[in-house]
Write a protein that holds these residues in place. Structure first.
Motif, PDB file in Angstrom:
ATOM      1  N   ILE A 249      39.287   1.987  10.615  1.00  0.00           N
ATOM      2  CA  ILE A 249      38.114   2.596  10.576  1.00  0.00           C
ATOM      3  C   ILE A 249      36.820   2.012  10.459  1.00  0.00           C
ATOM      4  N   GLY A 250      37.016   0.678   9.677  1.00  0.00           N
ATOM      5  CA  GLY A 250      35.677  -0.229   9.608  1.00  0.00           C
ATOM      6  C   GLY A 250      35.192  -0.596  10.697  1.00  0.00           C
ATOM      7  N   ARG A 251      36.135  -1.195  11.709  1.00  0.00           N
ATOM      8  CA  ARG A 251      35.959  -1.755  12.982  1.00  0.00           C
ATOM      9  C   ARG A 251      34.951  -0.642  13.844  1.00  0.00           C
ATOM     10  N   MET A 252      35.557   0.761  13.671  1.00  0.00           N
ATOM     11  CA  MET A 252      35.008   1.684  14.623  1.00  0.00           C
ATOM     12  C   MET A 252      33.696   2.033  14.045  1.00  0.00           C
ATOM     13  N   LEU A 253      33.557   2.155  12.879  1.00  0.00           N
ATOM     14  CA  LEU A 253      32.253   2.502  12.169  1.00  0.00           C
ATOM     15  C   LEU A 253      31.184   1.535  12.364  1.00  0.00           C
ATOM     16  N   ALA A 254      31.818   0.332  12.610  1.00  0.00           N
ATOM     17  CA  ALA A 254      30.494  -0.749  12.634  1.00  0.00           C
ATOM     18  C   ALA A 254      30.185  -0.631  14.098  1.00  0.00           C
ATOM     19  N   LYS A 255      31.029  -0.675  15.058  1.00  0.00           N
ATOM     20  CA  LYS A 255      30.755  -0.468  16.427  1.00  0.00           C
ATOM     21  C   LYS A 255      29.796   1.019  16.574  1.00  0.00           C
ATOM     22  N   GLU A 256      29.935   1.970  15.840  1.00  0.00           N
ATOM     23  CA  GLU A 256      29.299   3.333  16.013  1.00  0.00           C
ATOM     24  C   GLU A 256      27.884   3.009  15.487  1.00  0.00           C
TER      25      GLU A 256
ATOM     26  N   ARG B 188      39.078   8.477  14.547  1.00  0.00           N
ATOM     27  CA  ARG B 188      37.943   8.786  15.240  1.00  0.00           C
ATOM     28  C   ARG B 188      37.019   9.877  14.492  1.00  0.00           C
ATOM     29  N   LEU B 189      37.979  10.807  13.853  1.00  0.00           N
ATOM     30  CA  LEU B 189      37.228  11.941  13.069  1.00  0.00           C
ATOM     31  C   LEU B 189      36.710  11.538  11.819  1.00  0.00           C
ATOM     32  N   VAL B 190      37.494  10.509  11.179  1.00  0.00           N
ATOM     33  CA  VAL B 190      36.830   9.840   9.941  1.00  0.00           C
ATOM     34  C   VAL B 190      35.637   9.291  10.038  1.00  0.00           C
ATOM     35  N   VAL B 191      35.517   8.547  11.217  1.00  0.00           N
ATOM     36  CA  VAL B 191      34.090   7.826  11.803  1.00  0.00           C
ATOM     37  C   VAL B 191      33.191   8.813  11.813  1.00  0.00           C
ATOM     38  N   ARG B 192      33.147   9.719  12.587  1.00  0.00           N
ATOM     39  CA  ARG B 192      32.304  10.929  12.752  1.00  0.00           C
ATOM     40  C   ARG B 192      31.858  11.587  11.481  1.00  0.00           C
ATOM     41  N   GLN B 193      32.862  11.796  10.623  1.00  0.00           N
ATOM     42  CA  GLN B 193      32.728  12.594   9.495  1.00  0.00           C
ATOM     43  C   GLN B 193      31.555  11.518   8.461  1.00  0.00           C
ATOM     44  N   LEU B 194      31.929  10.163   8.546  1.00  0.00           N
ATOM     45  CA  LEU B 194      31.409   9.195   7.711  1.00  0.00           C
ATOM     46  C   LEU B 194      29.833   8.899   8.277  1.00  0.00           C
ATOM     47  N   VAL B 195      29.590   8.988   9.656  1.00  0.00           N
ATOM     48  CA  VAL B 195      28.376   8.724  10.205  1.00  0.00           C
ATOM     49  C   VAL B 195      27.293   9.814   9.891  1.00  0.00           C
ATOM     50  N   ASN B 196      27.992  11.003   9.760  1.00  0.00           N
ATOM     51  CA  ASN B 196      27.151  12.341   9.248  1.00  0.00           C
ATOM     52  C   ASN B 196      26.560  12.238   7.679  1.00  0.00           C
ATOM     53  N   ARG B 197      27.364  11.402   6.984  1.00  0.00           N
ATOM     54  CA  ARG B 197      27.204  11.386   5.536  1.00  0.00           C
ATOM     55  C   ARG B 197      26.710  10.102   5.063  1.00  0.00           C
ATOM     56  N   ILE B 198      26.510   8.999   5.768  1.00  0.00           N
ATOM     57  CA  ILE B 198      25.818   7.806   5.572  1.00  0.00           C
ATOM     58  C   ILE B 198      24.415   7.971   5.450  1.00  0.00           C
TER      59      ILE B 198
END
Ligand code: S3P
Length: 169
Positions: A20-27, A159-169
């Motif tokens: 998740i970290g790798r994907m989130l960083a990219k996002e 992918r879903l976890v990253v999408r939800q995180l991007v909305n909350r960070i």
């Protein structure tokens, strides 16, 4: 909205911190850092070797030094090892300049995701599930206390976890 200086992922083995970290960083357009991998690179040896030769205490010392060094890194997503919350002196290092995200995961999922893993010394025994349960009881309150965001990862794709995180960070 302004992005945090860094995002720090905490949670148990098998929570998906690295994926998740790798994907989130990219996002986010951030750099991805994984404290366990950096410790291994610096040491020139893998984590089982460090546990074997220096004991868990030796590994924890290296981990604290690494977390200290990485507090200055901005524009990053940092995946920490599952035991990074065990030393109280690590807590300010995890919190500094960061949004801390606890990737919360059931024991069943942790067992599933760490099955046959040879790189986690604490799980190389007859009953890894019992170990994960014991660690969860000790560590869940610490992850929760440190977290700015608690994100459940069970039955969700990375992918879903990253999408939800991007909305909350
Ligand atoms: C540990 C978790 C591991 C690694 C080491 C100890 C722990 O990291 O730091 O094996 O104490 O839970 P992951 O959480 O990335 O597996």
């Amino acid at each position: 909205m302004s992005l945090p200086k860094r995002v720090v992922l905490v949670g148990p083995m098998g929570a998906g911190k690295s994926t998740i970290g790798r994907m989130l960083a990219k996002e986010l357009g951030y750099r991805f850092l994984d404290s366990d991998r950096i410790i291994e690179e610096r040491c020139g040896a893998n984590i089982p070797w460090i546990f074997d030769v220096e004991g868990e205490d030796g590994f924890r010392q290296r981990e604290t030094a690494m977390l200290d060094e990485l507090t200055g890194e901005q524009g990053t997503v940092l995946a920490t090892g599952g035991g990074a919350v065990m030393r109280p002196e690590n807590h300010p290092l995890l919190k500094k300049n960061s949004v801390v995200v606890y990737l919360k995961t059931s024991i069943e999922q942790q067992v599933e995701r760490t099955r046959k893993d040879r790189n986690r010394p604490l799980l190389q025994n007859d009953d890894p599930e019992a170990v994960l349960r014991r660690l969860f009881d000790i560590r869940d309150p610490l992850y929760t206390k440190l977290a700015d965001i608690v994100m459940y990862t069970d039955r969700k794709s990375p992918r879903l976890v990253v999408r939800q995180l991007v909305n909350r960070i």
